[in-house]
Scaffold this active site. Structure first.
Site, mmCIF file in Angstrom:
data_model
loop_
_atom_site.group_PDB
_atom_site.id
_atom_site.type_symbol
_atom_site.label_atom_id
_atom_site.label_comp_id
_atom_site.label_asym_id
_atom_site.label_seq_id
_atom_site.Cartn_x
_atom_site.Cartn_y
_atom_site.Cartn_z
ATOM 1 N N MET A 19 0.935 -1.292 0.075
ATOM 2 C CA MET A 19 0.120 0.144 -0.036
ATOM 3 C C MET A 19 0.850 1.204 -0.032
ATOM 4 S SD MET A 19 -3.295 -0.757 2.566
ATOM 5 C CE MET A 19 -2.483 -1.618 3.731
ATOM 6 N N CYS A 102 -2.754 -1.295 -10.224
ATOM 7 C CA CYS A 102 -2.969 0.074 -9.678
ATOM 8 C C CYS A 102 -4.195 0.759 -10.827
ATOM 9 C CB CYS A 102 -1.734 0.786 -9.678
ATOM 10 S SG CYS A 102 -2.146 2.428 -8.883
HETATM 11 C C1 LIG Z 1 -3.717 3.513 0.389
HETATM 12 C C2 LIG Z 1 -3.734 2.363 -0.477
HETATM 13 C C3 LIG Z 1 -2.429 2.339 -1.216
HETATM 14 C C4 LIG Z 1 -2.433 1.011 -2.217
HETATM 15 N N1 LIG Z 1 -1.201 1.050 -2.711
HETATM 16 C C5 LIG Z 1 -0.831 -0.188 -3.274
HETATM 17 C C6 LIG Z 1 0.248 -0.426 -3.981
HETATM 18 O O1 LIG Z 1 1.548 0.339 -3.874
HETATM 19 N N2 LIG Z 1 0.469 -1.625 -4.752
HETATM 20 C C7 LIG Z 1 -0.727 -2.495 -4.974
HETATM 21 O O2 LIG Z 1 -0.581 -3.418 -5.540
HETATM 22 N N3 LIG Z 1 -1.781 -2.312 -4.448
HETATM 23 C C8 LIG Z 1 -2.062 -1.151 -3.704
HETATM 24 N N4 LIG Z 1 -3.339 -0.931 -3.001
HETATM 25 C C9 LIG Z 1 -4.390 -1.959 -3.293
HETATM 26 C C10 LIG Z 1 -4.100 -2.923 -1.963
HETATM 27 O O3 LIG Z 1 -2.884 -3.696 -2.219
HETATM 28 C C11 LIG Z 1 -5.480 -3.995 -2.133
HETATM 29 O O4 LIG Z 1 -5.293 -4.641 -3.318
HETATM 30 C C12 LIG Z 1 -6.799 -3.380 -1.791
HETATM 31 O O5 LIG Z 1 -6.658 -2.378 -0.946
HETATM 32 C C13 LIG Z 1 -7.573 -4.510 -1.365
HETATM 33 O O6 LIG Z 1 -7.447 -5.248 -0.483
HETATM 34 P P1 LIG Z 1 -8.331 -4.752 0.951
HETATM 35 O O7 LIG Z 1 -9.539 -4.877 0.674
HETATM 36 O O8 LIG Z 1 -7.678 -5.734 1.868
HETATM 37 O O9 LIG Z 1 -7.936 -3.273 1.394
HETATM 38 C C14 LIG Z 1 -3.329 0.314 -2.187
HETATM 39 C C15 LIG Z 1 -4.411 0.115 -1.489
HETATM 40 C C16 LIG Z 1 -4.785 1.359 -0.672
HETATM 41 C C17 LIG Z 1 -5.900 1.504 0.151
#
Ligand SMILES: Cc1cc2nc3c(=O)[nH]c(=O)nc-3n(C[C@H](O)[C@H](O)[C@H](O)COP(=O)(O)O)c2cc1C
Length: 332
Positions: A19, A102
């Site tokens: 993230m 992304c």
């Molecule tokens: C603040 C934030 C930053 C993120 N940055 C990335 C990242 O750098 N690389 C990536 O593959 N996904 C990124 N994501 C997506 C997360 O890795 C993940 O796929 C997404 O939040 C869904 O999972 P969750 O419902 O458990 O949060 C980001 C998500 C959030 C909320």
């Protein structure tokens, strides 16, 4: 046991999601302490790494106590991706992960991140370039497809495995969904059942409680889960899920003292890693998350986010601890 190259993970591992601006070394340290089985860096621009951009370089910082840890890169140019994988290799992470998920415009516009979901040939070429340029295991994190009409994860998974990808994490949304709507794990379940696929398949999207983790584990039967937002300000989620999966019982929720200790450590480690000033300022957005639902916390938070001096901040933490010494947090 789940294997990715030489990495050995327990059955049904819980991974901390990459993230941006969140999964930096201080936060990863907390998640590791509280049960994350494998973690990833924030995504790093391949072009930034090659330009030697300070911000990108800093994201390469990894520490032995966080292993196994992966570094995630993104980009839309084969040569830049190959070169940046070599730069990544030099800091010896346990794996390199490629971001093809992304949804943010500035990334997608450059044909990177989820942009390649519209061009699987390019996705495969980019992946091949990375696989061929490093000895490290290469994994991919992606989404279901560009939009509902173009869900192509079945083809993507097979073709990525064919060019040497050793594990795949799928955020069960399309690019068009961004972070809205619900994540549909049935698509991940389907690719996991594909007899042509032998690499570990991890599910991601909306896991935010032990009950949901158990329900999804039983319903979709994947090789493991990745958790993102639910860990922000709540690193306890990993051990809570593990305990519930193993025993069917809930761990006691973190006490106020636990939360204060975590937030204080997060602050101290941020100051150590980012420098005092930046560490203090960037920590400010996290306090709300650590103390969600704590009665009357607003006034205390206000003091934490307006204080610039580290010693005073420690004093405020002590005063908050004293204020809440008899406070009991109910099981949610
Ligand atoms: C603040 C934030 C930053 C993120 N940055 C990335 C990242 O750098 N690389 C990536 O593959 N996904 C990124 N994501 C997506 C997360 O890795 C993940 O796929 C997404 O939040 C869904 O999972 P969750 O419902 O458990 O949060 C980001 C998500 C959030 C909320």
């Amino acid at each position: 046991m789940i294997k990715i190259g030489k990495i050995e993970l327990p059955n049904h591992p819980l991974l901390l999601a990459p993230m941006e601006d969140v999964s930096d070394p201080p936060f990863r340290r907390l998640c590791k302490m509280h049960g994350a089985d494998m973690m990833y860096s924030e995504f790093i621009s391949s072009e930034g790494l090659i330009r030697d951009a300070m911000k990108s370089k800093m994201k390469l910082d990894i520490f032995d106590y966080e292993r196994p840890v992966g570094i995630q890169i993104f980009g839309g140019d084969e040569e830049a991706m190959a070169l940046s994988a070599k730069i990544v290799e030099a800091v010896q992470p346990d794996l390199v992960d490629i971001n093809f998920g992304c949804p943010v415009k500035k990334v997608v516009c450059k044909g990177a991140g989820a942009g390649v979901l519209k061009d699987i040939d390019l996705m495969v070429r980019l992946t091949k370039a990375v696989v061929n340029s490093t000895h490290l295991p290469v994994t991919v994190k992606t989404r279901l497809g560009w939009d509902d009409e173009s869900i192509n994860i079945d083809e993507v998974a097979e073709r990525l495995q064919d060019v040497g990808v050793q594990a795949l994490t799928v955020h069960a949304r399309t690019r068009a969904q961004m972070y809205k709507g619900h994540s549909d794990w049935t698509h991940i379940e389907r690719i996991h059942k594909n007899p042509r696929l032998s690499i570990p398949i991890f599910g991601n999207g909306d896991i935010d409680s032990p009950q949901k983790a158990k329900e999804y584990k039983e319903r979709f039967g994947l090789d493991g889960m990745m958790i993102g937002r639910a860990a922000i300000g709540y690193p306890w989620i990993f051990n809570e899920i593990k305990h519930y999966l193993a025993t069917g019982e809930f761990l006691a929720p973190p006490t106020m003292a636990d939360r204060l200790e975590a937030a204080k450590n997060h602050l101290i480690w941020s100051m150590e890693w980012k420098g005092e000033r930046l560490g203090i300022v960037e920590m400010r957005r996290h306090y709300t998350n650590y103390f969600k639902g704590i009665h009357g916390f607003k006034a205390h938070r206000q003091r934490l986010v307006t204080e610039d001096d580290p010693l005073n901040l420690m004093r405020i933490f002590d005063e908050i601890e004293d204020f809440y010494k008899d406070y009991v947090i109910e099981q949610l």
